[in-house]
Design a protein around this motif. Structure first.
Motif, PDB file in Angstrom:
ATOM      1  N   UNK A 146       1.110   6.816  -5.148  1.00 24.85           N
ATOM      2  CA  UNK A 146       0.815   5.827  -6.181  1.00 24.85           C
ATOM      3  C   UNK A 146       1.654   4.583  -5.918  1.00 24.85           C
ATOM      4  N   UNK A 147       1.006   3.426  -5.879  1.00 29.48           N
ATOM      5  CA  UNK A 147       1.731   2.166  -5.766  1.00 29.48           C
ATOM      6  C   UNK A 147       2.240   1.812  -7.157  1.00 29.48           C
ATOM      7  N   UNK A 148       3.547   1.716  -7.288  1.00 26.65           N
ATOM      8  CA  UNK A 148       4.176   1.467  -8.586  1.00 26.65           C
ATOM      9  C   UNK A 148       4.379  -0.027  -8.817  1.00 26.65           C
ATOM     10  N   UNK A 149       4.677  -0.774  -7.756  1.00 24.53           N
ATOM     11  CA  UNK A 149       4.904  -2.211  -7.910  1.00 24.53           C
ATOM     12  C   UNK A 149       4.617  -2.965  -6.638  1.00 24.53           C
ATOM     13  N   UNK A 150       4.144  -4.205  -6.801  1.00 24.54           N
ATOM     14  CA  UNK A 150       3.869  -5.102  -5.691  1.00 24.54           C
ATOM     15  C   UNK A 150       4.037  -6.511  -6.241  1.00 24.54           C
ATOM     16  N   UNK A 190       0.849  -1.187   0.000  1.00 26.27           N
ATOM     17  CA  UNK A 190       0.000   0.000   0.000  1.00 26.27           C
ATOM     18  C   UNK A 190       0.883   1.235   0.000  1.00 26.27           C
ATOM     19  N   UNK A 191       0.552   2.201  -0.859  1.00 31.17           N
ATOM     20  CA  UNK A 191       1.233   3.492  -0.888  1.00 31.17           C
ATOM     21  C   UNK A 191       0.348   4.495  -0.155  1.00 31.17           C
ATOM     22  N   UNK A 192       0.943   5.241   0.794  1.00 32.49           N
ATOM     23  CA  UNK A 192       0.177   6.196   1.587  1.00 32.49           C
ATOM     24  C   UNK A 192       0.732   7.599   1.431  1.00 32.49           C
ATOM     25  N   UNK A 234       8.101 -10.399  -0.206  1.00 33.48           N
ATOM     26  CA  UNK A 234       7.287  -9.529  -1.055  1.00 33.48           C
ATOM     27  C   UNK A 234       7.906  -8.135  -1.105  1.00 33.48           C
ATOM     28  N   UNK A 235       7.781  -7.463  -2.254  1.00 35.56           N
ATOM     29  CA  UNK A 235       8.359  -6.136  -2.486  1.00 35.56           C
ATOM     30  C   UNK A 235       7.244  -5.143  -2.791  1.00 35.56           C
ATOM     31  N   UNK A 236       7.350  -3.945  -2.222  1.00 38.26           N
ATOM     32  CA  UNK A 236       6.434  -2.853  -2.532  1.00 38.26           C
ATOM     33  C   UNK A 236       7.233  -1.634  -2.963  1.00 38.26           C
ATOM     34  N   UNK A 237       6.764  -0.949  -4.013  1.00 38.32           N
ATOM     35  CA  UNK A 237       7.426   0.255  -4.539  1.00 38.32           C
ATOM     36  C   UNK A 237       6.348   1.304  -4.804  1.00 38.32           C
ATOM     37  N   UNK A 238       6.647   2.565  -4.461  1.00 40.99           N
ATOM     38  CA  UNK A 238       5.676   3.621  -4.714  1.00 40.99           C
ATOM     39  C   UNK A 238       6.341   4.960  -4.959  1.00 40.99           C
ATOM     40  N   UNK A 239       5.497   5.917  -5.249  1.00 40.07           N
ATOM     41  CA  UNK A 239       5.958   7.302  -5.425  1.00 40.07           C
ATOM     42  C   UNK A 239       4.829   8.230  -5.020  1.00 40.07           C
ATOM     43  N   UNK A 240       5.163   9.482  -4.796  1.00 40.72           N
ATOM     44  CA  UNK A 240       4.168  10.471  -4.402  1.00 40.72           C
ATOM     45  C   UNK A 240       4.430  11.751  -5.178  1.00 40.72           C
ATOM     46  N   UNK A 241       3.479  12.137  -6.021  1.00 40.37           N
ATOM     47  CA  UNK A 241       3.623  13.358  -6.823  1.00 40.37           C
ATOM     48  C   UNK A 241       3.830  14.578  -5.932  1.00 40.37           C
TER      49      UNK A 241
END
Length: 119
Positions: A84-88, A77-79, A97-104
């Motif tokens: 934005x959640x880019x990858x899971x 989860x991206x908070x 498990x891997x999580x990747x995100x970004x925030x504008x």
């Protein structure tokens, strides 16, 4: 010869408290939801979480299963504002498990990771 019908429910329905019913001829037996959930879970089932933490945009957060367990599934989860959640996805070795995100508009993003681990 009698045949028993087996009703297969997804884990999500079992987690929601659904009951499993088997039918043989005219009789019906209800199995309590807790027992059905336990019976439906794979050996060594464990839900593992990596709590939310802010990391730079596009930085991976990786959660590994404990001991020799393997990952059966997971998510992330991206908070944050416009996060934005880019990858899971699972690790290459199948142990986490891997999580990747970004925030504008920001340099970092909050990422939480979840893994379903089994023996």
């Amino acid at each position: 010869m009698q045949f028993k019908k087996l009703l297969t429910l997804p884990l999500a329905l079992l987690a929601a408290g659904a009951c499993v019913t088997t039918a043989a001829a005219a009789s019906t037996t209800n199995v309590p939801a807790a027992a059905a959930r336990q019976a439906a879970l794979p050996s060594g089932y464990q839900l593992v979480t990596l709590p939310n933490a802010n990391v730079p945009n596009f930085q991976r957060r990786t959660l590994y299963c404990p001991g020799g367990k393997k990952v059966l599934g997971g998510g992330a989860e991206a908070r944050g504002n416009r996060a934005i959640l880019v990858g899971s996805f699972p690790t290459d070795d199948g142990r986490g498990w891997i999580g990747i995100g970004r925030q504008d508009g920001y340099n970092d993003v909050g990422i939480s990771v979840f893994a379903i681990c089994v023996d």
